[in-house]
Structures are given as C-alpha cells and as structure tokens.
Design a protein around this motif. Structure first.
Motif, mmCIF file in Angstrom:
data_model
loop_
_atom_site.group_PDB
_atom_site.id
_atom_site.type_symbol
_atom_site.label_atom_id
_atom_site.label_comp_id
_atom_site.label_asym_id
_atom_site.label_seq_id
_atom_site.Cartn_x
_atom_site.Cartn_y
_atom_site.Cartn_z
ATOM 1 N N GLU A 112 -5.785 3.781 13.315
ATOM 2 C CA GLU A 112 -5.672 5.242 13.201
ATOM 3 C C GLU A 112 -5.422 5.659 11.749
ATOM 4 O O GLU A 112 -5.912 6.680 11.286
ATOM 5 N N ARG A 113 -4.647 4.865 11.029
ATOM 6 C CA ARG A 113 -4.353 5.157 9.622
ATOM 7 C C ARG A 113 -5.539 4.861 8.708
ATOM 8 O O ARG A 113 -5.581 5.335 7.583
ATOM 9 N N GLY A 114 -6.497 4.031 9.185
ATOM 10 C CA GLY A 114 -7.682 3.733 8.382
ATOM 11 C C GLY A 114 -7.818 2.286 7.946
ATOM 12 O O GLY A 114 -8.714 1.948 7.176
ATOM 13 N N TYR A 115 -6.939 1.424 8.443
ATOM 14 C CA TYR A 115 -7.040 -0.006 8.111
ATOM 15 C C TYR A 115 -8.052 -0.680 9.026
ATOM 16 O O TYR A 115 -8.052 -0.426 10.230
ATOM 17 N N PRO A 116 -8.887 -1.568 8.478
ATOM 18 C CA PRO A 116 -9.745 -2.375 9.348
ATOM 19 C C PRO A 116 -8.862 -3.300 10.192
ATOM 20 O O PRO A 116 -7.837 -3.784 9.714
ATOM 21 N N THR A 117 -9.251 -3.551 11.435
ATOM 22 C CA THR A 117 -8.373 -4.317 12.329
ATOM 23 C C THR A 117 -9.089 -5.465 13.043
ATOM 24 O O THR A 117 -8.572 -5.978 14.026
ATOM 25 N N GLN A 118 -10.242 -5.881 12.552
ATOM 26 C CA GLN A 118 -10.992 -6.912 13.259
ATOM 27 C C GLN A 118 -10.403 -8.314 13.080
ATOM 28 O O GLN A 118 -10.445 -9.128 13.977
ATOM 29 N N ASP A 119 -9.867 -8.630 11.910
ATOM 30 C CA ASP A 119 -9.438 -9.990 11.593
ATOM 31 C C ASP A 119 -7.985 -9.974 11.126
ATOM 32 O O ASP A 119 -7.644 -9.268 10.180
ATOM 33 N N PHE A 120 -7.130 -10.762 11.773
ATOM 34 C CA PHE A 120 -5.707 -10.750 11.465
ATOM 35 C C PHE A 120 -5.435 -11.094 10.003
ATOM 36 O O PHE A 120 -4.621 -10.427 9.340
ATOM 37 N N GLU A 121 -6.077 -12.117 9.482
ATOM 38 C CA GLU A 121 -5.833 -12.511 8.082
ATOM 39 C C GLU A 121 -6.220 -11.382 7.121
ATOM 40 O O GLU A 121 -5.531 -11.131 6.138
ATOM 41 N N GLN A 122 -7.315 -10.701 7.416
ATOM 42 C CA GLN A 122 -7.711 -9.582 6.559
ATOM 43 C C GLN A 122 -6.750 -8.412 6.729
ATOM 44 O O GLN A 122 -6.452 -7.700 5.777
ATOM 45 N N GLN A 123 -6.229 -8.220 7.937
ATOM 46 C CA GLN A 123 -5.220 -7.177 8.156
ATOM 47 C C GLN A 123 -4.027 -7.431 7.242
ATOM 48 O O GLN A 123 -3.517 -6.502 6.605
ATOM 49 N N LEU A 124 -3.591 -8.689 7.176
ATOM 50 C CA LEU A 124 -2.451 -9.038 6.324
ATOM 51 C C LEU A 124 -2.744 -8.703 4.866
ATOM 52 O O LEU A 124 -1.902 -8.130 4.173
ATOM 53 N N LYS A 125 -3.924 -9.055 4.417
ATOM 54 C CA LYS A 125 -4.283 -8.796 3.017
ATOM 55 C C LYS A 125 -4.331 -7.295 2.746
ATOM 56 O O LYS A 125 -3.831 -6.835 1.720
ATOM 57 N N ASP A 126 -4.936 -6.545 3.661
ATOM 58 C CA ASP A 126 -5.040 -5.095 3.464
ATOM 59 C C ASP A 126 -3.660 -4.432 3.503
ATOM 60 O O ASP A 126 -3.364 -3.553 2.702
ATOM 61 N N LEU A 127 -2.827 -4.857 4.421
ATOM 62 C CA LEU A 127 -1.483 -4.279 4.535
ATOM 63 C C LEU A 127 -0.604 -4.661 3.345
ATOM 64 O O LEU A 127 0.290 -3.908 2.958
ATOM 65 N N SER A 128 -0.850 -5.820 2.756
ATOM 66 C CA SER A 128 0.022 -6.323 1.693
ATOM 67 C C SER A 128 0.092 -5.397 0.494
ATOM 68 O O SER A 128 1.090 -5.381 -0.227
ATOM 69 N N VAL A 129 -0.930 -4.608 0.269
ATOM 70 C CA VAL A 129 -0.967 -3.747 -0.912
ATOM 71 C C VAL A 129 0.127 -2.682 -0.854
ATOM 72 O O VAL A 129 0.796 -2.424 -1.849
ATOM 73 N N GLU A 130 0.339 -2.077 0.295
ATOM 74 C CA GLU A 130 1.353 -1.032 0.412
ATOM 75 C C GLU A 130 2.545 -1.421 1.273
ATOM 76 O O GLU A 130 3.564 -0.742 1.254
ATOM 77 N N HIS A 131 2.406 -2.490 2.032
ATOM 78 C CA HIS A 131 3.466 -2.854 2.982
ATOM 79 C C HIS A 131 3.903 -4.309 2.805
ATOM 80 O O HIS A 131 4.289 -4.955 3.785
ATOM 81 N N GLY A 132 3.866 -4.798 1.598
ATOM 82 C CA GLY A 132 4.206 -6.192 1.328
ATOM 83 C C GLY A 132 5.625 -6.562 1.722
ATOM 84 O O GLY A 132 5.909 -7.702 2.065
ATOM 85 N N ARG A 133 6.518 -5.597 1.717
ATOM 86 C CA ARG A 133 7.912 -5.884 2.039
ATOM 87 C C ARG A 133 8.161 -6.027 3.548
ATOM 88 O O ARG A 133 9.147 -6.614 3.957
ATOM 89 N N THR A 134 7.274 -5.493 4.370
ATOM 90 C CA THR A 134 7.443 -5.631 5.828
ATOM 91 C C THR A 134 6.413 -6.573 6.440
ATOM 92 O O THR A 134 6.418 -6.776 7.650
ATOM 93 N N LEU A 135 5.578 -7.149 5.615
ATOM 94 C CA LEU A 135 4.504 -7.994 6.128
ATOM 95 C C LEU A 135 5.020 -9.248 6.823
ATOM 96 O O LEU A 135 4.435 -9.701 7.809
#
Length: 184
Positions: A112-135
C-alpha cells in the motif's frame, strides 16, 4: 620554471586533493551509516569489501529513490489499525494463524505504501533505506513465521514474532521513515 619550484607547487596540490578525497569518502561513509543504521554493519559483514558493501547500499538508495513510496491516507491508516487489532486478538486462540496474518498484513501495508513485495530479500533491501533500524525485527518475525508453517515455533517465539511485526508495522503505518522525496 625550475623542477624544484614545480615540485613545490605540485606536491602540496596533490596532498590537498588526496586529503579532500579522504574527507569526502569519510563523509559519505558516515552518511550511509546514519541512514542505514544496523543494516550498514550487516551489509559490510556480508560484502567482499567495504567498497563493495557501500556500493550495494548506494544501489539500494538509487532503487529506493525510483520507487513511489507514499504516506497513507488517514482512512487507510485507520483500517490497518483495526486490522492489526484483529490480528492481535486472534493470537489468543490461534497464535500460528495470527503470526501468518501479521506477516500478510505487514506485506499488504508495504504494498500500500509503494514497496514491491514479491521477494523477501528484495523487500529487506528496499526497506533498509528508510527502515534500517527496525529491519532486524522484520527478519526475526519472518524467521518465526517460516518455522510456524512447519509447526515448529513455540508459543513464546510466536509471541515474539508478533512484537517484531508490530515494530515494523507501526513504523510503516506512521511513515516513521519519512520519505525523503520532496512533495510534488
């Protein structure tokens, strides 16, 4: 111009340029450490070299900047809050199902926020940019979710997974990472 005079000019210029390059490199490294938090150290650990690790983090930033990450409308945020409450309530009677539902809800919120969600490892990489502290919370919760699909997770692990999912959920819900894009 004599060779001595030429060397007296060239050597200090080369030293100043080298020092400037070192300062710029250190500033870029510090910026990456601040932005990625614990994910910086994790990436450096997995990389062949510091240069390769930092190149990976800059590539993540570039990919992230191309994503259309958007804040949630208040109605959508309220719906997700209600959905999370339902998932938490479900935990009492069906903890494994609640963890699976929490995973799906977090993935839905990411989408819903706009992150791709097909691959867990890619989700981690995409989230790491703004959410590295909660990853790390997301990784831990996901690991328990995988265990629970094989019915190998303890109730305490399932409870921990819910707490971990909640950390990322809250940050995504409130735009805790705050998109770095300027408003259009």
């Amino acid at each position: 111009m004599s060779t001595g005079t030429l060397l007296a000019i060239v050597i200090p210029v080369v030293v100043v340029i080298a020092l400037a390059a070192v300062v710029v490199s250190l500033m870029r490294r510090r910026k990456l450490r601040e932005r990625f938090g614990p994910e910086y150290a994790r990436t450096m650990e997995d990389a062949d070299s510091r240069t390769a690790g930092e190149r990976e983090l800059r590539a993540r930033e570039k990919r992230h900047d191309a994503l259309d990450i958007k804040p949630l409308d208040s109605n959508v945020r309220d719906r997700y809050t209600r959905d999370w409450t339902s998932v938490q309530d479900e935990f009492v009677d069906r903890p494994e199902d609640a963890v699976h539902d929490a995973d799906r809800l977090v993935t839905s919120l990411m989408h819903e926020r706009g992150y791709p969600t097909q691959d867990f490892e890619q989700q981690l990489k995409d989230l790491s940019v703004e959410h590295g502290r909660t990853l790390e919370h997301y990784r831990a919760a996901h690991d328990v979710d995988v265990l629970s699909t094989r019915h190998e997770a303890t109730t305490e692990q399932l409870r921990g997974a819910m707490v971990h999912y909640r950390s990322l959920f809250d940050e995504l819900l409130t735009d805790g990472g705050q998109s770095r894009r300027a408003p259009a």
